[in-house]
Design an enzyme around this catalytic site. Structure first.
Site, PDB file in Angstrom:
ATOM      1  N   HIS A  16      48.925  35.993  31.771  1.00 55.87           N
ATOM      2  CA  HIS A  16      50.131  36.122  32.465  1.00 55.87           C
ATOM      3  C   HIS A  16      51.137  35.194  31.878  1.00 55.87           C
ATOM      4  O   HIS A  16      52.363  35.209  31.519  1.00 55.87           O
ATOM      5  CB  HIS A  16      49.987  35.143  33.833  1.00 55.87           C
ATOM      6  CG  HIS A  16      49.103  36.231  34.750  1.00 55.87           C
ATOM      7  ND1 HIS A  16      47.852  35.728  35.425  1.00 55.87           N
ATOM      8  CD2 HIS A  16      49.013  37.387  35.222  1.00 55.87           C
ATOM      9  CE1 HIS A  16      47.357  36.460  36.286  1.00 55.87           C
ATOM     10  NE2 HIS A  16      48.102  37.749  36.076  1.00 55.87           N
ATOM     11  N   ARG A  91      47.131  45.759  30.215  1.00 55.55           N
ATOM     12  CA  ARG A  91      46.269  45.381  29.225  1.00 55.55           C
ATOM     13  C   ARG A  91      45.450  46.488  28.609  1.00 55.55           C
ATOM     14  O   ARG A  91      45.098  46.503  27.475  1.00 55.55           O
ATOM     15  CB  ARG A  91      45.204  44.448  29.937  1.00 55.55           C
ATOM     16  CG  ARG A  91      45.804  43.245  30.427  1.00 55.55           C
ATOM     17  CD  ARG A  91      44.863  42.393  31.381  1.00 55.55           C
ATOM     18  NE  ARG A  91      44.599  43.314  32.691  1.00 55.55           N
ATOM     19  CZ  ARG A  91      43.945  42.969  33.700  1.00 55.55           C
ATOM     20  NH1 ARG A  91      43.670  41.779  33.800  1.00 55.55           N
ATOM     21  NH2 ARG A  91      43.959  43.723  34.739  1.00 55.55           N
ATOM     22  N   SER A 129      42.542  37.425  36.362  1.00 54.67           N
ATOM     23  CA  SER A 129      42.182  36.262  37.242  1.00 54.67           C
ATOM     24  C   SER A 129      40.736  36.498  37.757  1.00 54.67           C
ATOM     25  O   SER A 129      40.098  35.353  37.922  1.00 54.67           O
ATOM     26  CB  SER A 129      42.942  36.340  38.222  1.00 54.67           C
ATOM     27  OG  SER A 129      44.304  36.144  37.881  1.00 54.67           O
TER      28      SER A 129
END
Ligand code: PNS
Length: 168
Positions: A16, A91, A129
């Site tokens: 991020h 991604r 995450s």
């Protein structure tokens, strides 16, 4: 030009942060928008996530970036912020398929809204995450995936006293 970079950021990762650094160099104003989603179980509270992002922004001197929170639809937040540009990181192909659908919903709900996709740097393309949360929950070393500030907070959350029992 003002853009919105929305997400859950539970917690913010270096993937991020790389996107945010690139946005900081490209746009006059970057709003990081953290979704308040009571239904989703999260590791960090909204307040903690906001503070963690703010610390990273300060450390990396990202002067065009601000952190806000929003509830409900992203398009309503975009209207309130007077911005028609959403940014999402991609991604892999799986991200693209999911994001394309959301982007089309959003433009349908708010004509003129554009979603810009930034390809993640290949070195960070596997970082998530959820992966970081799981790794930390088993006492793994998250140093390569999050900032020092987040690493400390995540180990504190997992009752490891700010570090992994002295291992890292
Ligand atoms: O980091 P995430 O969890 O991938 O972020 C997803 C997020 C917050 C960008 C997305 O879930 C979102 O915008 N939620 C708000 C509700 C909404 O507007 N959904 C799109 C219309 S169907």
């Amino acid at each position: 030009m003002k853009v919105i970079y929305p997400g859950s950021f539970d917690p913010i990762t270096i993937g991020h942060l790389d996107i945010i650094k690139r946005l900081n160099d490209m746009f006059d104003e970057v709003i990081i928008a953290i979704l308040i989603n009571e239904a989703k179980h999260s590791l960090f509270s909204i307040k903690e996530r906001k503070q963690l992002i703010e610390k990273d922004i300060e450390e990396y001197k990202l002067e065009n970036v601000k952190v806000k929170t929003f509830e409900g639809l992203l398009v309503d937040f975009a209207k309130k912020e007077n911005s028609k540009i959403i940014v999402r990181g991609i991604r892999a192909i799986a991200d693209y398929e999911y994001e394309m659908n959301i982007a089309q919903f959003n433009t349908n709900l708010y004509p003129g809204l554009e979603t810009i996709f930034l390809l993640s740097d290949p070195k960070f393309s596997f970082i998530s995450s959820s992966g970081v949360r799981e790794l930390a929950s088993f006492g793994g070393d998250v140093s390569k995936f999050v900032s020092k500030n987040v690493k400390k907070a995540i180990y504190e959350k997992n009752n490891l006293g700010g570090k992994n029992n002295g291992k890292y």
